[in-house]
Design a protein around this motif. Structure first.
Motif, PDB file in Angstrom:
ATOM      1  N   LEU A  92       0.840  -1.197   0.000  1.00 55.65           N
ATOM      2  CA  LEU A  92       0.000   0.000   0.000  1.00 55.65           C
ATOM      3  C   LEU A  92       0.875   1.247   0.000  1.00 55.65           C
ATOM      4  CD1 LEU A  92      -2.465  -0.980   2.897  1.00 55.65           C
ATOM      5  CD2 LEU A  92      -2.428  -1.810   0.551  1.00 55.65           C
ATOM      6  N   GLU A  93       0.462   2.248  -0.762  1.00 55.51           N
ATOM      7  CA  GLU A  93       1.177   3.522  -0.756  1.00 55.51           C
ATOM      8  C   GLU A  93       0.476   4.549   0.125  1.00 55.51           C
ATOM      9  OE1 GLU A  93       3.332   3.303  -5.144  1.00 55.51           O
ATOM     10  OE2 GLU A  93       1.581   4.598  -4.877  1.00 55.51           O
ATOM     11  N   VAL A  94      -0.711   4.223   0.603  1.00 60.54           N
ATOM     12  CA  VAL A  94      -1.461   5.105   1.500  1.00 60.54           C
ATOM     13  C   VAL A  94      -2.026   4.271   2.641  1.00 60.54           C
ATOM     14  CG1 VAL A  94      -2.081   6.794  -0.272  1.00 60.54           C
ATOM     15  CG2 VAL A  94      -3.549   4.802   0.113  1.00 60.54           C
ATOM     16  N   GLU A  95      -2.207   4.892   3.795  1.00 60.01           N
ATOM     17  CA  GLU A  95      -2.810   4.163   4.912  1.00 60.01           C
ATOM     18  C   GLU A  95      -4.257   3.801   4.577  1.00 60.01           C
ATOM     19  OE1 GLU A  95      -2.643   5.652   8.829  1.00 60.01           O
ATOM     20  OE2 GLU A  95      -0.478   5.426   9.015  1.00 60.01           O
ATOM     21  N   PRO A  96      -4.661   2.576   4.880  1.00 65.00           N
ATOM     22  CA  PRO A  96      -6.012   2.118   4.527  1.00 65.00           C
ATOM     23  C   PRO A  96      -7.046   2.537   5.568  1.00 65.00           C
ATOM     24  CG  PRO A  96      -4.804   0.346   5.547  1.00 65.00           C
ATOM     25  CD  PRO A  96      -3.847   1.513   5.474  1.00 65.00           C
ATOM     26  N   LYS A  97      -7.415   3.798   5.558  1.00 63.93           N
ATOM     27  CA  LYS A  97      -8.248   4.358   6.626  1.00 63.93           C
ATOM     28  C   LYS A  97      -9.604   3.653   6.758  1.00 63.93           C
ATOM     29  CE  LYS A  97      -6.089   8.930   6.357  1.00 63.93           C
ATOM     30  NZ  LYS A  97      -5.249   8.664   7.537  1.00 63.93           N
ATOM     31  N   ALA A  98     -10.257   3.365   5.643  1.00 66.39           N
ATOM     32  CA  ALA A  98     -11.560   2.703   5.716  1.00 66.39           C
ATOM     33  C   ALA A  98     -11.434   1.307   6.316  1.00 66.39           C
ATOM     34  CB  ALA A  98     -12.189   2.629   4.329  1.00 66.39           C
ATOM     35  N   LEU A  99     -10.324   0.644   6.048  1.00 66.41           N
ATOM     36  CA  LEU A  99     -10.107  -0.687   6.620  1.00 66.41           C
ATOM     37  C   LEU A  99      -9.818  -0.597   8.113  1.00 66.41           C
ATOM     38  CD1 LEU A  99      -7.860  -2.343   3.869  1.00 66.41           C
ATOM     39  CD2 LEU A  99     -10.355  -2.263   4.036  1.00 66.41           C
ATOM     40  N   LEU A 100      -9.018   0.359   8.509  1.00 67.32           N
ATOM     41  CA  LEU A 100      -8.701   0.522   9.928  1.00 67.32           C
ATOM     42  C   LEU A 100      -9.963   0.809  10.736  1.00 67.32           C
ATOM     43  CD1 LEU A 100      -5.429   2.638   9.580  1.00 67.32           C
ATOM     44  CD2 LEU A 100      -5.602   0.224  10.236  1.00 67.32           C
ATOM     45  N   ASP A 101     -10.926   1.491  10.116  1.00 71.14           N
ATOM     46  CA  ASP A 101     -12.188   1.781  10.801  1.00 71.14           C
ATOM     47  C   ASP A 101     -13.017   0.517  11.033  1.00 71.14           C
ATOM     48  OD1 ASP A 101     -11.643   4.477  10.928  1.00 71.14           O
ATOM     49  OD2 ASP A 101     -12.807   4.987   9.140  1.00 71.14           O
ATOM     50  N   GLN A 102     -12.666  -0.560  10.365  1.00 76.20           N
ATOM     51  CA  GLN A 102     -13.424  -1.812  10.489  1.00 76.20           C
ATOM     52  C   GLN A 102     -12.780  -2.794  11.469  1.00 76.20           C
ATOM     53  OE1 GLN A 102     -14.556  -3.347   6.544  1.00 76.20           O
ATOM     54  NE2 GLN A 102     -14.664  -1.237   5.806  1.00 76.20           N
ATOM     55  N   LEU A 103     -11.748  -2.354  12.170  1.00 77.00           N
ATOM     56  CA  LEU A 103     -11.097  -3.199  13.171  1.00 77.00           C
ATOM     57  C   LEU A 103     -11.870  -3.190  14.480  1.00 77.00           C
ATOM     58  CD1 LEU A 103      -7.277  -2.415  12.851  1.00 77.00           C
ATOM     59  CD2 LEU A 103      -8.412  -4.587  12.312  1.00 77.00           C
ATOM     60  N   ALA A 104     -11.975  -4.344  15.101  1.00 77.61           N
ATOM     61  CA  ALA A 104     -12.548  -4.439  16.444  1.00 77.61           C
ATOM     62  C   ALA A 104     -11.568  -3.871  17.452  1.00 77.61           C
ATOM     63  CB  ALA A 104     -12.842  -5.905  16.772  1.00 77.61           C
ATOM     64  N   PRO A 153       4.479  -6.405  -4.846  1.00 82.08           N
ATOM     65  CA  PRO A 153       3.828  -5.456  -5.749  1.00 82.08           C
ATOM     66  C   PRO A 153       2.710  -4.666  -5.071  1.00 82.08           C
ATOM     67  CG  PRO A 153       4.203  -7.532  -6.881  1.00 82.08           C
ATOM     68  CD  PRO A 153       4.545  -7.763  -5.440  1.00 82.08           C
ATOM     69  N   VAL A 154       2.594  -3.407  -5.461  1.00 84.66           N
ATOM     70  CA  VAL A 154       1.577  -2.516  -4.910  1.00 84.66           C
ATOM     71  C   VAL A 154       0.216  -2.844  -5.511  1.00 84.66           C
ATOM     72  CG1 VAL A 154       0.812  -0.117  -4.718  1.00 84.66           C
ATOM     73  CG2 VAL A 154       3.250  -0.671  -4.520  1.00 84.66           C
ATOM     74  N   LEU A 155      -0.800  -2.878  -4.664  1.00 83.15           N
ATOM     75  CA  LEU A 155      -2.174  -3.014  -5.144  1.00 83.15           C
ATOM     76  C   LEU A 155      -2.591  -1.680  -5.751  1.00 83.15           C
ATOM     77  CD1 LEU A 155      -3.782  -4.929  -2.138  1.00 83.15           C
ATOM     78  CD2 LEU A 155      -3.439  -5.831  -4.448  1.00 83.15           C
ATOM     79  N   SER A 156      -3.062  -1.702  -6.992  1.00 76.37           N
ATOM     80  CA  SER A 156      -3.372  -0.450  -7.683  1.00 76.37           C
ATOM     81  C   SER A 156      -4.421   0.375  -6.947  1.00 76.37           C
ATOM     82  CB  SER A 156      -3.848  -0.751  -9.108  1.00 76.37           C
ATOM     83  OG  SER A 156      -5.003  -1.566  -9.105  1.00 76.37           O
ATOM     84  N   ALA A 157      -5.325  -0.288  -6.230  1.00 71.51           N
ATOM     85  CA  ALA A 157      -6.370   0.437  -5.501  1.00 71.51           C
ATOM     86  C   ALA A 157      -5.800   1.293  -4.379  1.00 71.51           C
ATOM     87  CB  ALA A 157      -7.382  -0.555  -4.924  1.00 71.51           C
ATOM     88  N   PHE A 158      -4.579   0.975  -3.955  1.00 69.86           N
ATOM     89  CA  PHE A 158      -3.970   1.696  -2.832  1.00 69.86           C
ATOM     90  C   PHE A 158      -2.757   2.496  -3.267  1.00 69.86           C
ATOM     91  CE2 PHE A 158      -6.308  -1.760  -0.842  1.00 69.86           C
ATOM     92  CZ  PHE A 158      -6.945  -1.129   0.204  1.00 69.86           C
TER      93      PHE A 158
END
Length: 218
Positions: free
Chosen positions: A154-166, A205-210
């Motif tokens: 990832l080239e950016v922090e996955p903010k939406a994913l972090l919001d889904q952590l318990a 390899p970087v995921l293009s979405a990130f």
């Protein structure tokens, strides 16, 4: 049909154990799931090499050693729910299903998602489901998750994913957001505050979405 059991055994003995992978559950899962089933037929001969393997659509099956070390860092327990981001053809979901109680695997490439669902069913995996959708959004409908594993850099922090952590949940990924060298990274949610810890240098390899959005430069 070629028997890949020796290749799986050698992967554990020559790639995982010498590289500080000591979690017996991770070793057992990766020594059991048939990695060769999740790559194109033309690539099966290299399914167990110590590098990323192309699976089409610009995507890769993560190097075994790196994948194993990320799983070990995530410390997945048998009662936990896991979100698998960028599952590709489903290998990661099949491995995670042997470690966790339930796995939600998200893949945005339709053909790969369909392939993942079929392969998981063929292998008799009953505690994993494949969802087709944007990787950056995760799958909030089943949140929160105890663990989130991202199958690419990832080239950016996955903010939406972090919001889904318990609370107490962990996210593991390779972060390429602070220079050219990637780092395996562990994010942990403590009552809504997310801590970030660098684990070791890593490349995949970087995921293009990130990918980081490049602004206009004069």
């Amino acid at each position: 049909m070629h028997d890949y059991s020796d290749a799986r055994r050698n992967m554990v003995l020559t790639q995982l154990l010498p590289n500080r992978v000591t979690d017996d559950r991770v070793l057992d899962a990766m020594g059991t799931v048939p990695r060769e089933r999740f790559v194109p037929v033309s690539h099966r001969a290299v399914a167990y090499v110590d590098e990323d393997v192309a699976i089409g659509y610009g995507r890769f099956l993560m190097e075994p050693m790196l994948f194993a070390r990320l799983l070990q860092a995530a410390d997945i327990r048998s009662h936990e729910a896991v979100l698998d981001i960028g599952c590709g053809a489903g290998y990661s979901a099949a491995v995670l299903a042997r470690l966790a109680s339930a796995v939600v695997a998200v893949e945005e490439q339709t053909d790969l998602a369909e392939q993942a669902g079929e392969l998981i069913e063929q292998l008799g995996v009953q505690n994993a489901a494949v969802i087709t959708g944007p990787l950056t959004e995760g799958y909030a409908a089943q949140a929160p998750y105890d663990v989130i594993v991202v199958e690419g850099a990832l080239e950016v922090e996955p903010k939406a994913l972090l919001d889904q952590l318990a609370d107490g949940g962990r996210l593991v990924a390779v972060m390429n957001d602070k220079g050219r060298v990637g780092h395996a990274t562990l994010f942990t949610n403590y009552a809504g505050a997310v801590a970030r810890r660098t684990l070791f240098d890593a490349a995949t390899p970087v995921l293009s979405a990130f990918r980081k959005t490049v602004g206009f430069v004069f």
